[in-house]
Write a protein that holds these residues in place. Structure first.
Motif, PDB file in Angstrom:
ATOM      1  N   GLY A 179       0.824  -1.202   0.000  1.00 56.88           N
ATOM      2  CA  GLY A 179       0.000   0.000   0.000  1.00 56.88           C
ATOM      3  C   GLY A 179       0.855   1.248   0.000  1.00 56.88           C
ATOM      4  O   GLY A 179       1.938   1.305  -0.608  1.00 56.88           O
ATOM      5  N   LEU A 180       0.407   2.264   0.723  1.00 60.68           N
ATOM      6  CA  LEU A 180       1.104   3.545   0.782  1.00 60.68           C
ATOM      7  C   LEU A 180       2.463   3.427   1.461  1.00 60.68           C
ATOM      8  O   LEU A 180       3.351   4.259   1.254  1.00 60.68           O
ATOM      9  N   GLY A 181       2.651   2.373   2.249  1.00 59.18           N
ATOM     10  CA  GLY A 181       3.917   2.177   2.941  1.00 59.18           C
ATOM     11  C   GLY A 181       5.113   2.056   2.018  1.00 59.18           C
ATOM     12  O   GLY A 181       6.250   2.277   2.426  1.00 59.18           O
ATOM     13  N   ILE A 182       4.861   1.718   0.741  1.00 63.33           N
ATOM     14  CA  ILE A 182       5.958   1.623  -0.223  1.00 63.33           C
ATOM     15  C   ILE A 182       6.683   2.955  -0.352  1.00 63.33           C
ATOM     16  O   ILE A 182       7.876   3.000  -0.691  1.00 63.33           O
ATOM     17  N   SER A 183       6.002   4.066  -0.060  1.00 64.73           N
ATOM     18  CA  SER A 183       6.617   5.393  -0.175  1.00 64.73           C
ATOM     19  C   SER A 183       7.667   5.649   0.894  1.00 64.73           C
ATOM     20  O   SER A 183       8.460   6.590   0.778  1.00 64.73           O
ATOM     21  N   LEU A 184       7.699   4.810   1.942  1.00 66.19           N
ATOM     22  CA  LEU A 184       8.693   4.968   3.006  1.00 66.19           C
ATOM     23  C   LEU A 184       9.978   4.206   2.706  1.00 66.19           C
ATOM     24  O   LEU A 184      10.971   4.376   3.415  1.00 66.19           O
ATOM     25  N   LEU A 185       9.943   3.378   1.660  1.00 59.97           N
ATOM     26  CA  LEU A 185      11.039   2.449   1.413  1.00 59.97           C
ATOM     27  C   LEU A 185      11.964   2.911   0.298  1.00 59.97           C
ATOM     28  O   LEU A 185      11.529   3.544  -0.668  1.00 59.97           O
ATOM     29  N   GLU A 186      13.241   2.563   0.456  1.00 62.11           N
ATOM     30  CA  GLU A 186      14.238   2.880  -0.556  1.00 62.11           C
ATOM     31  C   GLU A 186      14.506   1.689  -1.459  1.00 62.11           C
ATOM     32  O   GLU A 186      14.754   1.827  -2.654  1.00 62.11           O
ATOM     33  N   SER A 187      14.445   0.471  -0.880  1.00 68.20           N
ATOM     34  CA  SER A 187      14.648  -0.733  -1.680  1.00 68.20           C
ATOM     35  C   SER A 187      14.114  -1.948  -0.944  1.00 68.20           C
ATOM     36  O   SER A 187      13.995  -1.947   0.290  1.00 68.20           O
ATOM     37  N   ILE A 188      13.793  -2.996  -1.732  1.00 66.86           N
ATOM     38  CA  ILE A 188      13.361  -4.284  -1.203  1.00 66.86           C
ATOM     39  C   ILE A 188      14.124  -5.361  -1.958  1.00 66.86           C
ATOM     40  O   ILE A 188      14.152  -5.363  -3.185  1.00 66.86           O
ATOM     41  N   GLN A 189      14.765  -6.273  -1.223  1.00 72.06           N
ATOM     42  CA  GLN A 189      15.491  -7.368  -1.848  1.00 72.06           C
ATOM     43  C   GLN A 189      14.988  -8.691  -1.278  1.00 72.06           C
ATOM     44  O   GLN A 189      15.097  -8.935  -0.079  1.00 72.06           O
ATOM     45  N   SER A 190      14.436  -9.532  -2.165  1.00 70.53           N
ATOM     46  CA  SER A 190      13.903 -10.821  -1.740  1.00 70.53           C
ATOM     47  C   SER A 190      13.738 -11.737  -2.937  1.00 70.53           C
ATOM     48  O   SER A 190      13.572 -11.265  -4.068  1.00 70.53           O
ATOM     49  N   ASP A 191      13.791 -13.054  -2.692  1.00 68.69           N
ATOM     50  CA  ASP A 191      13.521 -14.022  -3.742  1.00 68.69           C
ATOM     51  C   ASP A 191      12.020 -14.219  -3.966  1.00 68.69           C
ATOM     52  O   ASP A 191      11.615 -14.878  -4.921  1.00 68.69           O
ATOM     53  N   ASP A 192      11.201 -13.655  -3.078  1.00 69.18           N
ATOM     54  CA  ASP A 192       9.756 -13.855  -3.157  1.00 69.18           C
ATOM     55  C   ASP A 192       9.046 -12.564  -2.755  1.00 69.18           C
ATOM     56  O   ASP A 192       9.023 -12.211  -1.576  1.00 69.18           O
ATOM     57  N   PRO A 193       8.453 -11.825  -3.700  1.00 67.37           N
ATOM     58  CA  PRO A 193       7.836 -10.536  -3.381  1.00 67.37           C
ATOM     59  C   PRO A 193       6.647 -10.631  -2.438  1.00 67.37           C
ATOM     60  O   PRO A 193       6.283  -9.635  -1.801  1.00 67.37           O
ATOM     61  N   THR A 194       6.030 -11.807  -2.322  1.00 70.72           N
ATOM     62  CA  THR A 194       4.890 -11.945  -1.420  1.00 70.72           C
ATOM     63  C   THR A 194       5.306 -12.222   0.023  1.00 70.72           C
ATOM     64  O   THR A 194       4.480 -12.123   0.931  1.00 70.72           O
ATOM     65  N   ALA A 195       6.569 -12.554   0.235  1.00 74.25           N
ATOM     66  CA  ALA A 195       7.025 -12.867   1.596  1.00 74.25           C
ATOM     67  C   ALA A 195       6.849 -11.674   2.519  1.00 74.25           C
ATOM     68  O   ALA A 195       6.414 -11.823   3.668  1.00 74.25           O
ATOM     69  N   LEU A 196       7.173 -10.486   2.037  1.00 75.60           N
ATOM     70  CA  LEU A 196       7.093  -9.293   2.877  1.00 75.60           C
ATOM     71  C   LEU A 196       5.651  -9.004   3.300  1.00 75.60           C
ATOM     72  O   LEU A 196       5.414  -8.481   4.385  1.00 75.60           O
ATOM     73  N   ILE A 197       4.684  -9.377   2.466  1.00 72.16           N
ATOM     74  CA  ILE A 197       3.276  -9.137   2.802  1.00 72.16           C
ATOM     75  C   ILE A 197       2.797 -10.134   3.858  1.00 72.16           C
ATOM     76  O   ILE A 197       1.856  -9.849   4.597  1.00 72.16           O
ATOM     77  N   GLY A 198       3.463 -11.299   3.947  1.00 75.31           N
ATOM     78  CA  GLY A 198       3.114 -12.211   5.028  1.00 75.31           C
ATOM     79  C   GLY A 198       3.075 -13.687   4.712  1.00 75.31           C
ATOM     80  O   GLY A 198       3.006 -14.510   5.618  1.00 75.31           O
ATOM     81  N   LEU A 199       3.116 -14.054   3.409  1.00 75.94           N
ATOM     82  CA  LEU A 199       3.062 -15.470   3.051  1.00 75.94           C
ATOM     83  C   LEU A 199       3.844 -15.668   1.752  1.00 75.94           C
ATOM     84  O   LEU A 199       3.406 -15.199   0.699  1.00 75.94           O
ATOM     85  N   PRO A 200       4.993 -16.353   1.788  1.00 79.13           N
ATOM     86  CA  PRO A 200       5.823 -16.526   0.585  1.00 79.13           C
ATOM     87  C   PRO A 200       5.214 -17.531  -0.382  1.00 79.13           C
ATOM     88  O   PRO A 200       5.402 -18.742  -0.263  1.00 79.13           O
TER      89      PRO A 200
END
Length: 206
Positions: free
Chosen positions: A166-187
């Protein structure tokens, strides 16, 4: 698509599947796979043990949540999951309110935080438990910006106090992960592999 206590599980073309979590975010993510599932609250004490690392904590809780539900439904596959944010070895959990959320964001600004998202797929004594790390770098933003964000999105039920989807993406500079859904809560990438190994057809044939 929820049940609150022990009940019979429906018969599907795939094996019976239960999400052992009350998280709306995990339920919405699992719905992307378009396979039938039920939701059961695992009712697990999430208090960290003395000296327990953030990674060990999230692995233990994911397995404990799956086990708590699997005991009630021995014929079903159960998904347990947990997420803990780690900043320099310190665990950062769900803030619960504005004041704690602001303190978290102030602590994390300009820093890189590791989000450990653990996943356990279990049926009786058969289970696999893994964790998918996500490195999140937060921007150096003013208190006013952080406060405006919290009032806008109220992410008080999210570890780390920011919704990247959501809007929280505006607080971030970068995200590094093998699975983009992991950060939301379920890889989901990892989960899809585990489910296929357990006999699930994904996608299902119409």
């Amino acid at each position: 698509m929820s049940i609150s206590n022990k009940a019979s599980i429906q018969t599907f073309s795939n094996p019976p599947l239960i999400l052992g979590s009350t998280s709306v975010y995990r339920r919405e993510l699992l719905e992307r796979l378009r396979i039938p599932f039920e939701v059961v609250s695992p009712q697990v004490d999430e208090t960290p043990q003395t000296g327990e690392s953030s990674l060990d904590l999230t692995l233990r809780l994911a397995q404990a949540k799956a086990a708590a539900v699997a005991k009630q439904y021995p014929n079903a596959w159960v998904i347990g999951s947990d997420q803990v944010a780690d900043l320099c070895g310190a665990a950062i959990g769900k803030p619960g309110n504005f004041e704690r959320a602001l303190a978290q964001l102030q602590l994390m600004r300009g820093q890189t935080v590791t989000f450990h998202t653990a996943l356990c797929l279990m049926k009786e004594d058969t289970f696999t438990t893994i964790s998918v790390p996500t490195e999140v770098s937060f921007r150096k933003l003013s208190d006013e910006v952080l406060e405006n964000y919290l009032h806008a999105e109220e992410p008080y039920d999210c570890a780390g106090s920011a919704k990247s989807e959501g809007l929280g993406i505006s607080l971030l500079e970068s995200i590094q992960s093998d699975d983009p859904t992991a950060l939301i809560g379920l890889p989901l990438i990892a989960l899809t592999g585990l489910l296929r190994d357990a006999g699930f057809a994904i996608p299902q044939k119409k």
